[in-house]
Design a protein around this motif. Structure first.
Motif, mmCIF file in Angstrom:
data_model
loop_
_atom_site.group_PDB
_atom_site.id
_atom_site.type_symbol
_atom_site.label_atom_id
_atom_site.label_comp_id
_atom_site.label_asym_id
_atom_site.label_seq_id
_atom_site.Cartn_x
_atom_site.Cartn_y
_atom_site.Cartn_z
ATOM 1 N N SER A 331 14.625 -19.768 25.878
ATOM 2 C CA SER A 331 15.148 -19.398 26.644
ATOM 3 C C SER A 331 15.028 -18.292 26.768
ATOM 4 O O SER A 331 14.057 -17.842 26.320
ATOM 5 C CB SER A 331 16.753 -18.432 25.971
ATOM 6 O OG SER A 331 16.059 -17.875 24.634
ATOM 7 N N ARG A 367 23.429 -17.538 20.618
ATOM 8 C CA ARG A 367 23.422 -17.137 21.545
ATOM 9 C C ARG A 367 21.946 -15.986 21.723
ATOM 10 O O ARG A 367 21.287 -15.254 20.609
ATOM 11 C CB ARG A 367 24.717 -16.470 22.522
ATOM 12 C CG ARG A 367 25.904 -17.826 22.048
ATOM 13 C CD ARG A 367 27.050 -16.124 22.795
ATOM 14 N NE ARG A 367 28.001 -17.912 23.044
ATOM 15 C CZ ARG A 367 29.084 -17.603 22.965
ATOM 16 N NH1 ARG A 367 29.895 -16.285 22.972
ATOM 17 N NH2 ARG A 367 30.181 -18.325 22.709
ATOM 18 N N ASP A 368 21.803 -14.940 22.716
ATOM 19 C CA ASP A 368 20.945 -14.387 23.253
ATOM 20 C C ASP A 368 21.182 -13.204 22.101
ATOM 21 O O ASP A 368 22.354 -13.124 22.261
ATOM 22 C CB ASP A 368 20.551 -13.726 24.116
ATOM 23 C CG ASP A 368 19.792 -15.013 25.457
ATOM 24 O OD1 ASP A 368 19.294 -16.056 24.467
ATOM 25 O OD2 ASP A 368 19.872 -15.365 26.930
#
Length: 482
Positions: A331, A367-368
């Motif tokens: 990501s 997730r981030d």
């Protein structure tokens, strides 16, 4: 009421100066206004604004219009004194895109969806209606104007509360950003930029991506010699980067991904897929990273993910590889860390800017990071938050969680409900703080995160867009329509 507002402004100044805490301010505000609001009595203001019948001025199909104003404008304006800054609510379909808001001690107006399905403006401090005007749809103020829909007409309301202008019925308008808004013809690939006077400032394009507060260049698309080509314009409509690329993405940290190659149409769904090579240009159009990569992301924290020969890694703004291309996927960086996947592990880990593995491949889903916390999967369809020491901040395993904390609180849900747009929804929602404690009970059928003005929209039954909604503050106190 005037005396209460004066006192409220004094409290806001004390909070702003640090004399009292935000929590003390919230409590004192509540005691002052006694605001289980109930909209006790709506002001009986006479409506003085009237929408004009919309007439389109015919101008060569709007090609290369620079000076003509084809927007209908009202002859009357109401003189209501309040100041607004805001964020943008897109459409009845509950897609809310939040923009940065600075809340001063002055009143700020926010849309409220009534039980009858109509929108009104309410004061963000008191949650009381400003007037009796109802709208079929009403957006938050963005760049000083709020978009509205009423009686099959669409237009914008200015900071004085008056209708700034309306637009022709065959067009759809978007929210303002960077002093312009996108105008698109319904049912066709025809896009323009309009300024705050309602004047078209760009020629016709097949698509305009849009602007943001920190980005004054927008991707545009048009046909050039029977091929679709991409370039960039500024908010005056001037072409800064010519339409010579087969692919282009928005600028991020002053660089934008562009590509040359072939675009193919996928047989099963008609989706256009770019098959070519990617690189990056600066704001002058100069190529600063050559077009050699098979896939790229957006620059974030000085690095961008790139793919070559089936593997991902990261390069800097000079195009130098700083983290080796060795990952199955990864990501963009966020809050100092990036998610990475290795096929042999089948799970997610995190690396820092040097490429050091700071968390192993331990997570089935993640997730981030944002503000020191990240959402991770704790089991089959169960979710929670971890900090950067990999500590879980809540012992509760939730069925749904918001991706980020807003105003110090995050939306969480319990109980399986349904699968909507590929995401598991929960039966009931509430809010936790950053320690993981449930501070607002998990009892709502639908909930959005807290806005910067300190309020969240929730519903006890049905969905928010069904007109069953009301506001709550960070104490869980309810602000309902009577």
């Amino acid at each position: 009421m005037e005396e209460k507002l004066k006192k409220l402004n004094e409290l806001a100044e004390l909070q702003k100066s640090g004399t009292i805490t935000q929590e003390e301010f919230d409590t004192l505000k509540y005691e002052l206004l006694n605001p289980i609001a109930n909209f006790i009595e709506e002001p009986k203001l006479e409506k003085t604004d009237k929408l004009l019948d919309l007439e389109v001025i015919k101008t060569d199909e709007f090609q290369n219009i620079k000076s003509k104003n084809f927007i209908s404008r009202p002859k009357e304006k109401r003189n209501i004194s309040y100041k607004t800054v805001g964020f943008s609510l897109l459409g009845v379909g509950v897609l809310i895109t939040l923009f940065f808001i600075f809340i001063s001690r002055n009143k700020t107006l926010v849309p409220f969806l009534k039980a009858n399905g109509k929108y009104i403006f309410v004061d963000s401090l008191t949650m009381k209606p400003q007037n009796n005007d109802e709208y079929d749809n009403l957006d938050f103020y963005s760049d000083g104007l709020a978009r509205f829909e009423r009686n099959n007409a669409t237009g914008y309301i200015d900071n004085s509360g008056a209708i700034a202008f309306t637009i022709p019925k065959e067009f759809y308008s978007h929210n303002f950003s960077n002093e312009v808004a996108i105008l698109s013809r319904l049912g066709g690939q025809e896009y323009y930029l309009i300024n705050k006077e309602g004047i078209i400032v760009s020629k016709n394009y097949k698509d305009i991506d849009g602007f943001s507060k920190d980005n004054n260049l927008s991707v545009v698309k048009n046909e050039v010699d029977s091929d679709e080509k991409f370039g960039f314009i500024d908010n005056t409509g001037k072409e800064i980067v010519p339409l010579i690329y087969d692919f282009a993405n928005s600028f991020s940290e002053n660089l934008a991904a562009v590509g040359v190659g072939k675009t193919v149409i996928r047989v099963d769904d008609g989706l256009r897929i770019f098959k070519g090579k990617y690189g990056f240009i600066d704001r002058t159009g100069k190529v600063v990273i050559p077009m050699i990569y098979d896939e790229v992301g957006y620059f974030s924290e000085g690095l961008v993910r790139v793919k070559l020969n089936g593997k991902f890694g990261y390069v800097n703004k000079e195009g130098k590889i700083v983290i080796p291309l060795e990952y199955f996927d990864c990501s963009d960086f966020s809050d100092g860390l990036a998610r990475v996947w290795q096929e042999k592990y089948g799970k997610t880990g995190y690396i820092d800017h040097s490429g050091k593995q700071v968390m192993g491949f331990n997570f089935s889903g993640a997730r981030d990071f944002l503000d020191g916390l990240a959402v991770i999967q704790l089991g089959e369809n169960k979710w929670g938050f971890i900090d950067k020491t990999e500590s879980i901040i809540s012992s509760t395993k939730f069925d749904a969680v918001g991706s980020f904390f807003s105003g110090g609180l995050a939306t969480v849900g319990l109980g399986d409900c349904c699968d909507r747009i590929g995401e598991l929804m929960a039966a009931k929602y509430g809010f936790i703080d950053k320690s993981g404690e449930v501070v607002i009970p998990i009892k709502y059928s639908s909930a959005y995160g807290f806005y910067p003005n300190g309020f969240a929209i929730v519903a006890m039954e049905g969905n928010i867009e069904d007109g069953q909604s009301f506001y709550i503050d960070k104490k869980g106190r309810e602000y309902r329509e009577k």
